[in-house]
Scaffold this motif. Structure first.
Motif, mmCIF file in Angstrom:
data_model
loop_
_atom_site.group_PDB
_atom_site.id
_atom_site.type_symbol
_atom_site.label_atom_id
_atom_site.label_comp_id
_atom_site.label_asym_id
_atom_site.label_seq_id
_atom_site.Cartn_x
_atom_site.Cartn_y
_atom_site.Cartn_z
ATOM 1 N N GLU A 186 0.834 -1.189 0.000
ATOM 2 C CA GLU A 186 0.000 0.000 0.000
ATOM 3 C C GLU A 186 0.873 1.245 0.000
ATOM 4 O OE1 GLU A 186 -3.507 -2.127 -0.070
ATOM 5 O OE2 GLU A 186 -3.318 0.066 -0.078
ATOM 6 N N PRO B 8 -2.381 8.633 -2.107
ATOM 7 C CA PRO B 8 -2.694 8.201 -3.469
ATOM 8 C C PRO B 8 -2.494 9.304 -4.505
ATOM 9 C CG PRO B 8 -4.690 8.402 -2.161
ATOM 10 C CD PRO B 8 -3.532 8.568 -1.217
ATOM 11 N N THR C 110 0.158 0.348 -4.842
ATOM 12 C CA THR C 110 -1.008 1.028 -5.396
ATOM 13 C C THR C 110 -0.663 2.318 -6.120
ATOM 14 O OG1 THR C 110 -1.327 1.948 -3.194
ATOM 15 C CG2 THR C 110 -2.638 0.008 -3.775
ATOM 16 N N ARG D 256 0.151 9.261 -7.346
ATOM 17 C CA ARG D 256 0.131 10.136 -8.524
ATOM 18 C C ARG D 256 0.541 11.539 -8.096
ATOM 19 N NH1 ARG D 256 -1.943 9.453 -13.458
ATOM 20 N NH2 ARG D 256 -2.945 7.534 -12.723
ATOM 21 N N GLN E 65 -1.365 -3.370 -17.150
ATOM 22 C CA GLN E 65 -1.742 -2.183 -16.386
ATOM 23 C C GLN E 65 -3.056 -1.675 -16.944
ATOM 24 O OE1 GLN E 65 0.927 1.231 -16.505
ATOM 25 N NE2 GLN E 65 0.254 1.875 -14.479
ATOM 26 N N GLN E 66 -4.129 -1.929 -16.226
ATOM 27 C CA GLN E 66 -5.433 -1.437 -16.643
ATOM 28 C C GLN E 66 -5.515 0.066 -16.398
ATOM 29 O OE1 GLN E 66 -7.506 -4.586 -14.311
ATOM 30 N NE2 GLN E 66 -8.489 -5.102 -16.251
ATOM 31 N N GLY F 26 -5.605 3.607 -15.252
ATOM 32 C CA GLY F 26 -5.583 4.231 -13.932
ATOM 33 C C GLY F 26 -5.187 3.307 -12.795
ATOM 34 N N GLN F 27 -4.712 2.121 -13.115
ATOM 35 C CA GLN F 27 -4.390 1.143 -12.075
ATOM 36 C C GLN F 27 -2.888 0.871 -11.992
ATOM 37 O OE1 GLN F 27 -6.970 -0.144 -10.111
ATOM 38 N NE2 GLN F 27 -8.133 1.394 -11.258
ATOM 39 N N SER F 28 -2.543 0.046 -11.021
ATOM 40 C CA SER F 28 -1.160 -0.387 -10.864
ATOM 41 C C SER F 28 -0.867 -1.537 -11.836
ATOM 42 C CB SER F 28 -0.921 -0.817 -9.423
ATOM 43 O OG SER F 28 0.423 -1.173 -9.215
ATOM 44 N N THR G 16 -0.055 -5.437 -12.755
ATOM 45 C CA THR G 16 -0.347 -6.788 -12.283
ATOM 46 C C THR G 16 0.443 -7.781 -13.119
ATOM 47 O OG1 THR G 16 -2.600 -6.146 -11.644
ATOM 48 C CG2 THR G 16 -2.160 -8.512 -11.920
ATOM 49 N N GLU H 175 -12.658 -5.348 -22.301
ATOM 50 C CA GLU H 175 -12.040 -5.428 -20.975
ATOM 51 C C GLU H 175 -10.536 -5.687 -21.048
ATOM 52 O OE1 GLU H 175 -16.084 -5.516 -20.920
ATOM 53 O OE2 GLU H 175 -14.903 -7.121 -21.830
ATOM 54 N N SER I 60 -5.753 -2.220 -22.175
ATOM 55 C CA SER I 60 -4.783 -2.010 -21.102
ATOM 56 C C SER I 60 -3.443 -1.667 -21.737
ATOM 57 C CB SER I 60 -4.589 -3.282 -20.252
ATOM 58 O OG SER I 60 -5.755 -3.669 -19.576
#
Lengths: 110, 114
Positions: free
Chosen positions: A5, A9, A102, A105, B37-38, B40-42, B44, B86, B89
């Protein structure tokens, strides 16, 4: 699996300000990396820092593995520092696989 | 550290089709990985690409959907099969060498499925 974490954010800074980004992880690690993802999506490796403190110009990082956290310091921020900062860890015993946090930004404004 | 060339840099594909992404490294590397990386995401991890054998997939990713090849120590491909919106990415390959001090990432493939 291990949880990573990051906080905060989102962060907005004026140029010249300093900031501290935090990364907490839930299990033991034998590798910790900090990355900067620029607005074009490129990931740049900033630090390899499984423990201790390192400095590179305006950036420095500290990892306290026993307490399961790492900090990234940005001093005298510049607009080129904008982007997303990720920490990523290798959980001990998981064969080099990086688990990403996470993300934070950062937007640096004039 | 290694230099990675990843192709294509972006593509727009029709649903139901497949896209193969290439990752070429300028030196022999021990480990190669594929990430998603989707928006706005981190990042995976999809799988670890193993030279000369089947890739090792993470939970939630299967070979039929994301077949991976790694014929040698400098090259790998990831195919995104039977695409749906979906799957839109950024897909990134990553390598690390002996000692695993640094991980290097390709510039990514920005995929949009329409």
């Amino acid at each position: 699996g291990i949880q990573v974490e990051q906080s905060p954010p989102d962060l907005i800074l004026q140029e010249g300000a300093n900031s501290t980004l935090r990364c907490n992880f839930s299990d033991s690690v034998n590798n910790l990396q900090w990355f900067h993802q620029n607005p074009w999506g490129q990931l740049i490796n900033l630090f390899y820092i499984p423990s201790g403190t390192k400095q590179n110009g305006r950036l420095s990082a500290t990892t306290v593995a026993t307490e399961r956290y790492s900090l990234l310091y940005i001093s005298s921020s510049q607009t080129t520092d904008s982007g997303v900062y990720f920490c990523a860890v290798v959980n001990t015993g998981t064969a080099s696989k990086l688990t990403f946090g996470t993300g934070t930004r950062l937007q640096v404004t004039l | 550290s290694a230099v990675i060339s990843q192709k294509p840099s972006r593509d727009i594909c029709q649903r139901g089709t497949s896209l193969t992404i290439q990752c070429q490294v300028d030196s022999q590397v021990t480990m190669m990985f594929w990430y998603r990386q989707q928006p706005g995401q981190s990042l995976t991890l999809i799988a670890t690409a193993n030279q000369g054998s089947e890739a090792t997939y993470e939970s939630g990713f299967v070979i039929d959907k994301f077949p991976i090849s790694r014929p040698n120590l400098t090259f790998s491909t990831l195919t995104v099969s039977n695409m749906s919106p979906e799957d839109s990415s950024i897909y990134l390959c990553s390598v690390t060498g002996q000692g695993e001090t640094y991980y290097t990432f390709g510039s990514g493939t920005r995929l949009t499925v329409v």
